[in-house]
Design an enzyme around this catalytic site. Sequence first.
Site, short mmCIF file in Angstrom:
data_model
loop_
_atom_site.label_atom_id
_atom_site.label_comp_id
_atom_site.label_asym_id
_atom_site.label_seq_id
_atom_site.Cartn_x
_atom_site.Cartn_y
_atom_site.Cartn_z
N GLY A 12 0.82 -1.21 0.00
CA GLY A 12 0.00 0.00 0.00
C GLY A 12 0.85 1.26 0.00
O GLY A 12 2.09 1.20 0.09
N ASP A 13 0.18 2.41 -0.15
CA ASP A 13 0.84 3.73 -0.13
C ASP A 13 1.88 3.89 -1.24
O ASP A 13 2.87 4.60 -1.08
CB ASP A 13 1.53 3.98 1.23
CG ASP A 13 0.60 3.73 2.39
OD1 ASP A 13 -0.54 4.19 2.31
OD2 ASP A 13 1.01 3.05 3.35
N ASN A 38 -9.92 3.19 5.10
CA ASN A 38 -8.59 2.90 5.63
C ASN A 38 -7.54 3.28 4.59
O ASN A 38 -6.37 3.39 4.89
CB ASN A 38 -8.45 1.41 6.02
CG ASN A 38 -8.95 0.48 4.93
OD1 ASN A 38 -9.62 0.89 4.00
ND2 ASN A 38 -8.62 -0.79 5.04
N ALA A 39 -7.98 3.45 3.35
CA ALA A 39 -7.07 3.90 2.30
C ALA A 39 -7.05 5.43 2.32
O ALA A 39 -7.99 6.05 2.79
CB ALA A 39 -7.56 3.42 0.94
N GLY A 40 -6.00 5.99 1.82
CA GLY A 40 -5.98 7.45 1.73
C GLY A 40 -5.13 7.86 0.55
O GLY A 40 -4.01 7.41 0.40
N HIS A 41 -5.70 8.67 -0.33
CA HIS A 41 -4.94 9.15 -1.47
C HIS A 41 -4.70 10.63 -1.31
O HIS A 41 -5.61 11.37 -0.94
CB HIS A 41 -5.73 8.97 -2.77
CG HIS A 41 -5.90 7.54 -3.16
ND1 HIS A 41 -4.90 6.62 -3.03
CD2 HIS A 41 -6.94 6.90 -3.71
CE1 HIS A 41 -5.33 5.46 -3.48
NE2 HIS A 41 -6.58 5.60 -3.88
N GLN A 224 -5.07 -0.13 -1.10
CA GLN A 224 -3.96 -0.82 -0.42
C GLN A 224 -3.05 -1.49 -1.47
O GLN A 224 -2.94 -0.99 -2.57
CB GLN A 224 -4.48 -1.85 0.59
CG GLN A 224 -4.98 -1.22 1.88
CD GLN A 224 -6.47 -0.91 1.85
OE1 GLN A 224 -7.22 -1.55 1.18
NE2 GLN A 224 -6.88 0.10 2.59
N THR A 300 -3.98 8.57 6.11
CA THR A 300 -5.21 8.37 6.87
C THR A 300 -4.98 8.57 8.37
O THR A 300 -5.77 9.19 9.04
CB THR A 300 -5.76 6.94 6.60
OG1 THR A 300 -6.00 6.82 5.21
CG2 THR A 300 -7.05 6.68 7.35
N ARG A 305 5.62 5.52 8.59
CA ARG A 305 5.74 4.22 7.92
C ARG A 305 7.15 3.68 8.09
O ARG A 305 8.11 4.45 8.06
CB ARG A 305 5.46 4.39 6.42
CG ARG A 305 4.04 4.84 6.13
CD ARG A 305 3.86 5.20 4.66
NE ARG A 305 2.50 5.68 4.43
CZ ARG A 305 2.16 6.53 3.48
NH1 ARG A 305 3.07 7.01 2.65
NH2 ARG A 305 0.91 6.91 3.33
N LYS A 331 8.03 7.84 -6.99
CA LYS A 331 8.93 8.39 -5.96
C LYS A 331 10.40 8.13 -6.24
O LYS A 331 11.21 7.98 -5.33
CB LYS A 331 8.53 7.84 -4.59
CG LYS A 331 7.15 8.36 -4.16
CD LYS A 331 6.95 8.25 -2.69
CE LYS A 331 6.19 9.41 -2.13
NZ LYS A 331 6.06 9.39 -0.69
P1 GDP Z 1 -1.61 5.94 -2.18
O1 GDP Z 1 -2.60 5.55 -1.15
O2 GDP Z 1 -1.02 4.75 -2.88
O3 GDP Z 1 -2.10 6.99 -3.12
O4 GDP Z 1 -0.40 6.58 -1.40
P2 GDP Z 1 -0.27 8.00 -0.71
O5 GDP Z 1 -1.45 8.86 -0.86
O6 GDP Z 1 0.31 7.78 0.62
O7 GDP Z 1 0.79 8.61 -1.73
C1 GDP Z 1 2.01 8.83 -1.52
C2 GDP Z 1 2.39 10.30 -1.33
O8 GDP Z 1 3.46 10.52 -2.20
C3 GDP Z 1 1.40 11.39 -1.64
O9 GDP Z 1 1.64 12.45 -0.75
C4 GDP Z 1 1.73 11.80 -3.07
O10 GDP Z 1 1.44 13.15 -3.36
C5 GDP Z 1 3.19 11.59 -3.11
N1 GDP Z 1 3.74 11.15 -4.37
C6 GDP Z 1 3.17 10.36 -5.33
N2 GDP Z 1 4.06 10.13 -6.32
C7 GDP Z 1 5.21 10.77 -5.96
C8 GDP Z 1 6.51 10.89 -6.56
O11 GDP Z 1 6.79 10.34 -7.62
N3 GDP Z 1 7.43 11.60 -5.86
C9 GDP Z 1 7.17 12.20 -4.67
N4 GDP Z 1 8.14 12.89 -4.08
N5 GDP Z 1 5.97 12.13 -4.10
C10 GDP Z 1 5.00 11.41 -4.73
#
Ligand code: GDP
Length: 427
Positions: A12-13, A38-41, A224, A300, A305, A331
């Site tokens: 996840g995340d 429980n998921a958060g985007h 997730q 969330t 982590r 990332k």
């Molecule tokens: P999700 O549940 O899979 O969407 O995961 P999250 O919401 O926890 O997303 C990960 C975090 O990383 C968010 O704050 C996004 O804005 C950020 N994010 C996504 N892709 C990238 C990336 O390529 N680089 C960076 N630095 N941040 C990213």
Amino acid sequence: MTTLAVVGAQWGDEGKGKVVDVLAAEADLVARFAGGNNAGHTLVVDGKKIVTHLVPSGCTYPGTRCLLGAGMVIDPEVFAEEIAEIRKHGLLQQDELRVSLDAHVIFPFHRELDGLREDASGAQTIGTTRRGIGPAYEAKVGRRGIRVRDLLRPDRLCDRLERNKQALEPEFARLGRDRVIDVDALAEQAAGWAQWLAPMVCDAGAEVLEFIRAGKSVLFEGAQGALLDVDHGTYPYVTSSSTIAGGACTGLGIGPTMINGVWGITKAYTTRVGAGPFPTKLEGEAGERIRAMGGEYGATTGRPRDCGWLDLPALRLAARRNGLTGLVVTKLDVLARLSTVEICTRYQDDIDPGRDGFDDAVAVYESIPGWGDPTWGERVSKARSLDDLPGPVRAYLDLIAESIEVPITMVSVGADREQTIYLTPAF
Ligand code: GDP
């Protein structure tokens, strides 16, 4: 037919929110098939942050329909707040949101039970988000779940609430709480939910097929990650739903033949929240550095982590379980600031996580030497094509793709939509 399932390929995340948000620019329907709040985007649109927990990431595009599938569990109070928050940005008109009649409903007593159980479990905790997700799925499998369609039928609803009261009161009493389930009060509260939910309810499978038959593009959004799947993840440290691509079929009520492609999303490293095996976890300062650079705190819960290097055996398992046709690496910019990158290529003693599980997995790393170029980080975060990436980064991507035998279809080098390198069209 143009459909694509997008799933997390780790724990996840992985940045699904951003990736689905980017892909949704070309989608007519974004249908989420599993999980709950429980998921958060975290979506970043014009520099503004929108955090969604239930509504699919397509919500940022006017005209794109968002569908919450039958495989989901929905807390109406959270859902109402989230809709209001998104609408503050001028998004998500009434016609753009649909909810499956067969999705299950989280009641306040599910949340309460979740929290009481976590408190009582001490060191044995699974690390749930205490949002009532597990108890709601448990009710579903226990055949006493309450679905969206039941909210629209008050007679049936009272009967279901009564069954839940009988099933759960002994446990509440054991946990030191009495009379948690007040059937009349809950029925009244649910009548209020039914009123505003009624205009958006639908048969999710029929809705998806209608879009497909009309030649529209459909994205299936997972929640997730594959390794948290209730059947195929690191059981029992898993979530309560089907997070793998197959979950799109059961969670929406469509057949496997309706899915044209499956993209898995992985970070360039690995993170995990809650308990359970994590072979490449970094202790101490090394893990803290990645956490700080990647902002690795739960969207969330705000929980920090655990962080570690990329785990190829785990990713290979995710590729198999999902039948991945493409891999999205996110990332990448976070690693750009490190002088050395390590990658786990296998586990000691030929442990295969699919056959042997993860409990005894000891990671074996390949060390990718420091790049030593002070402009490296800058170049990665501004990259717009693979040609903009320094050679060692491309080698890192090639190693991943070759090792899991799945082509890389997209790379993300920052949170913004623009910081995305498209390699293969989604539709
Ligand atoms: P999700 O549940 O899979 O969407 O995961 P999250 O919401 O926890 O997303 C990960 C975090 O990383 C968010 O704050 C996004 O804005 C950020 N994010 C996504 N892709 C990238 C990336 O390529 N680089 C960076 N630095 N941040 C990213």
